[in-house]
Design a protein around this motif. Structure first.
Motif, PDB file in Angstrom:
ATOM      1  N   SER A  73      32.349  16.185  41.751  1.00  0.00           N
ATOM      2  CA  SER A  73      31.780  17.424  41.205  1.00  0.00           C
ATOM      3  C   SER A  73      32.839  18.161  40.383  1.00  0.00           C
ATOM      4  O   SER A  73      32.524  18.767  39.354  1.00  0.00           O
ATOM      5  CB  SER A  73      31.243  18.298  42.335  1.00  0.00           C
ATOM      6  OG  SER A  73      30.254  17.572  43.046  1.00  0.00           O
ATOM      7  N   GLU A  86      28.512  22.020  42.073  1.00  0.00           N
ATOM      8  CA  GLU A  86      28.976  22.534  43.358  1.00  0.00           C
ATOM      9  C   GLU A  86      30.040  21.622  43.943  1.00  0.00           C
ATOM     10  O   GLU A  86      29.728  20.530  44.406  1.00  0.00           O
ATOM     11  CB  GLU A  86      27.815  22.611  44.344  1.00  0.00           C
ATOM     12  CG  GLU A  86      26.797  23.670  44.011  1.00  0.00           C
ATOM     13  CD  GLU A  86      25.494  23.435  44.773  1.00  0.00           C
ATOM     14  OE1 GLU A  86      25.483  23.696  45.983  1.00  0.00           O
ATOM     15  OE2 GLU A  86      24.533  22.972  44.148  1.00  0.00           O
ATOM     16  N   THR A  94      27.252  16.342  48.107  1.00  0.00           N
ATOM     17  CA  THR A  94      26.201  16.095  47.110  1.00  0.00           C
ATOM     18  C   THR A  94      25.300  14.962  47.597  1.00  0.00           C
ATOM     19  O   THR A  94      25.769  13.859  47.871  1.00  0.00           O
ATOM     20  CB  THR A  94      26.857  15.723  45.768  1.00  0.00           C
ATOM     21  OG1 THR A  94      27.828  16.720  45.448  1.00  0.00           O
ATOM     22  CG2 THR A  94      25.840  15.640  44.662  1.00  0.00           C
ATOM     23  N   ASP A 155      26.039  14.377  38.114  1.00  0.00           N
ATOM     24  CA  ASP A 155      26.831  14.469  39.343  1.00  0.00           C
ATOM     25  C   ASP A 155      26.059  13.699  40.411  1.00  0.00           C
ATOM     26  O   ASP A 155      24.852  13.911  40.589  1.00  0.00           O
ATOM     27  CB  ASP A 155      26.981  15.941  39.744  1.00  0.00           C
ATOM     28  CG  ASP A 155      28.003  16.108  40.862  1.00  0.00           C
ATOM     29  OD1 ASP A 155      28.747  15.130  41.143  1.00  0.00           O
ATOM     30  OD2 ASP A 155      28.060  17.202  41.461  1.00  0.00           O
TER      31      ASP A 155
HETATM   32 MG   LIG Z   1      29.978  16.428  44.850  1.00  0.00          MG
END
Ligand SMILES: [Mg+2]
Ligand SMILES: Nc1nc2c(ncn2[C@@H]2O[C@H](COP(=O)(O)OP(=O)(O)OP(=O)(O)O)[C@@H](O)[C@H]2O)c(=O)[nH]1
Length: 596
Positions: A73, A86, A94, A155
């Motif tokens: 990220s 984030e 994630t 991402d």
């Molecule tokens: Mg991440």
């Protein structure tokens, strides 16, 4: 090109690969193989499909992938030039892919049928840790165009295990879509096996890759890049000519103020990264390369992909071998329990007919009758001797009963073996379950059908063979005349010999019946030999017929059984045949457009 054609092929191929993946996932320790199949299906859906559909060459898709907490990220933020993705201290935060659209990026690229497979597009922004088969698209606020141009930056969830559940398939879906993959590895874990195997797979699949090593102390960056190149990169697949080289960059451990300002304070790391990605994401060549490499990979890795079925194919071969060896036992039993003991009485009658045929007709009848009377003592003696010496014929249980019994033994053998091996592979489980769910009944029905049609032709065959003992002679009067004359000569010679030996004395009266009987015995022996030849020919023919019309088709039926009735093995065989064909077909369709 008919658009329906390529759409059909794309969804057929994706579905076949998807089915293989599902099949593979049901087996233990096949996570790596299922991931590979997922990647192949995703290349078909997200690269080949849109290309054949005539989608524009942009936006470029850049996917950021790597192990848990590697700094993916953070790298996304560097690429975007804004701290939007984030970043979270919790490793594996994630959980679904997020597409970040810089202000200049085009939209409308996600409408393609089958795009990202099972992933559903979220209408509302959601937290990066939402653990569902979804993806979200976020527009980066502001108006500064991204230096990379028309680009989508993804991402992704992490890559820590091949266990093919949870979020790995989501990551694979996006990695397949990508024109450029940015692989992130943090300094302490950059040679973790699974992420390294994953980037290895992506390189083999022809993806353009940039490697970013993160979080090392600034002064060790060069040393760590060097170490990575030596220890990891050198073990990755050799880059075939024409493939972009794999650049390795370092983003050392940054203070929070730098993390919060990717375009400004972190610019010194951002710019080399953008440069490397820009080279690989050149819209003039990148998409064509993505498509070409994907198709090349699919057609060359086709065999590898289907390798997931190797255990299934080995199990199918073992099943086939078992059925065949039980078939051999069935045939051997038919031979020993029926053929060897069966006299085929019709041949005894045929022998009598043959001997009758050799007797003189018409005027010669009286001579034949005289000889017959002369042989009366011999016949009497022979019948006494036969009764004393010859054992009564063995009780013959009948062909149908022997075949039935041998078939039951055949089924018992495969049943026992299937139960014995049930834990070694799902195919054996499937067969052994079949034995308590209709397989024996269906097999017996099939066997009875084969047996009935065999029995009809078999009765005809025996009749024909017995008839053929005399039929040839009956149709050939010349040969019959020669044989009858031969027998006459033999009889006359026997009488002549008796008279010569006995003279005109009384012993001649004994010698004549004796010699005449001996002559007849010679003829009988000849006839017996001839008929025996026919009889044993019939035995071999019956053995071959049973093999061809009963045990052969029965074995085929049993061998095929696991792959019928809509079973997994039926689909497996279809998929194994169809996948390489469809890949070749798609490649063929794409080639003119790739050359254009
Ligand atoms: Mg991440
Ligand atoms: N101080 C500092 N922290 C960093 C740096 N790079 C990453 N981090 C932190 O490391 C943690 C993980 O980084 P992420 O960028 O979220 O890593 P990720 O690969 O996206 O992680 P997951 O999505 O959880 O797999 C976050 O708390 C980041 O702030 C760095 O250069 N300096």
């Amino acid at each position: 090109m008919d658009p329906a054609d390529h759409r059909q092929l794309v969804s057929l191929l994706a579905a076949d690969l998807g089915w293989l993946e599902e099949h593979c996932r049901r087996q233990p320790a096949m996570g790596r193989e299922s991931a590979q199949l997922r990647l192949a299906a995703a290349l078909v859906r997200n690269v080949a499909g849109p290309f054949l559909e005539g989608q524009p060459d942009t936006p470029m898709h850049v996917a950021v992938v790597g192990g848990a907490g590697a700094g993916k990220s953070t790298v996304v933020n560097l690429l975007l030039g804004a701290a939007i993705a984030e970043a979270n201290p919790q490793a594996g935060y994630t959980r679904h892919p997020t597409a970040y659209l810089p202000p200049s990026a085009s939209s409308g690229w996600s409408g393609h049928l089958g795009f990202l497979g099972p992933l559903r597009k979220l209408d509302q922004p959601a937290r990066a840790d939402l653990d569902e088969d979804v993806y979200q698209v976020r527009r980066v606020p502001g108006s500064d165009p991204n230096p990379l141009g028309d680009v989508v930056i993804w991402d992704c969830p992490d890559m820590t295990t091949w266990a093919a559940t949870g979020y790995l398939p989501r990551l694979i879906e996006v990695a397949a879509l990508a024109d450029v993959v940015v692989y992130v590895a943090s300094d302490e874990r950059y040679n973790d096996a699974v992420p390294t195997e994953f980037v290895n797979l992506l390189i083999r699949a022809g993806k353009a890759v940039v490697i970013v090593l993160t979080k090392m102390p600034d002064d060790r960056a060069a040393e760590i890049i060097d170490h990575f190149e030596r220890e990891v990169l050198s073990r990755l697949p050799k880059n075939p000519t024409g493939r972009p080289a794999i650049p390795v960059l370092a983003v050392p451990h940054l203070p929070p103020s730098h993390l919060a300002d990717p375009a400004g304070k972190s610019g010194v790391y951002r710019i080399p990264l953008l440069n490397q990605v820009m080279v690989l994401a050149d819209p003039a060549v990148a998409r064509r390369r993505t498509v070409q490499h994907a198709l090349e990979y699919l057609s060359t890795a086709g065999g590898d992909l289907l390798d997931v079925a190797r255990r299934d194919l080995a199990a199918m071969d073992a099943w086939k071998a078992l059925v065949q060896s039980a078939r051999e036992e069935f045939e051997a039993r038919y031979q020993t329990e029926f053929l060897n003991g069966e006299g085929f009485r019709r041949f005894d009658e045929a022998r009598e007919r043959l001997l009758d045929l050799l007797e003189l007709p018409g005027a010669g009848r009286a001579f034949a009758m005289t000889l017959w009377v002369l042989r009366a003592p011999y016949r009497g003696l022979r019948s006494i001797a036969e009764k004393a010496l010859v054992r009564p014929p063995a009780v013959n249980v009948g062909e149908a009963r022997v075949l039935d019994g041998a078939f039951r033994a055949w089924l018992d053998k495969v049943r026992a073996e299937a139960i014995h091996r049930a834990d070694t592979h799902p195919l054996w489980k499937h067969v052994s379950t079949g034995f308590s769910a209709g397989l024996p009944e269906a097999a017996t029905d099939h066997f009875q059908t084969l047996l009935r049609s065999y029995q009809v032709s078999s009765a005809e065959e025996i009749d024909g063979a017995a008839r053929s003992v005399t039929a040839g002679l009956e149709k050939n009067p010349a040969a019959l005349v020669v044989l009858r004359a031969g027998k006459l000569v033999l009889d006359v010679a026997a009488i002549g010999l008796a008279i010569w030996a006995g003279g005109w004395e009384w012993p001649t009266l004994i010698l004549i019946p004796l010699f005449v009987s001996a002559a007849h015995q010679v003829v009988e022996l000849g006839a017996r030999q001839y008929v025996e030849g026919k009889r044993s020919a019939l035995r071999s023919r019956k053995k071959a017929t049973v093999s061809q019309t009963v045990s052969g088709p029965m074995a085929d039926w049993l061998v095929r059984w696991p792959a019928t009735g809509g079973s997994a093995y039926e689909k497996l065989q279809v998929a194994l045949r169809r996948v390489p064909e469809t890949i070749a077909h798609l490649k063929h369709m794409a080639e003119p457009r790739l050359r254009a």
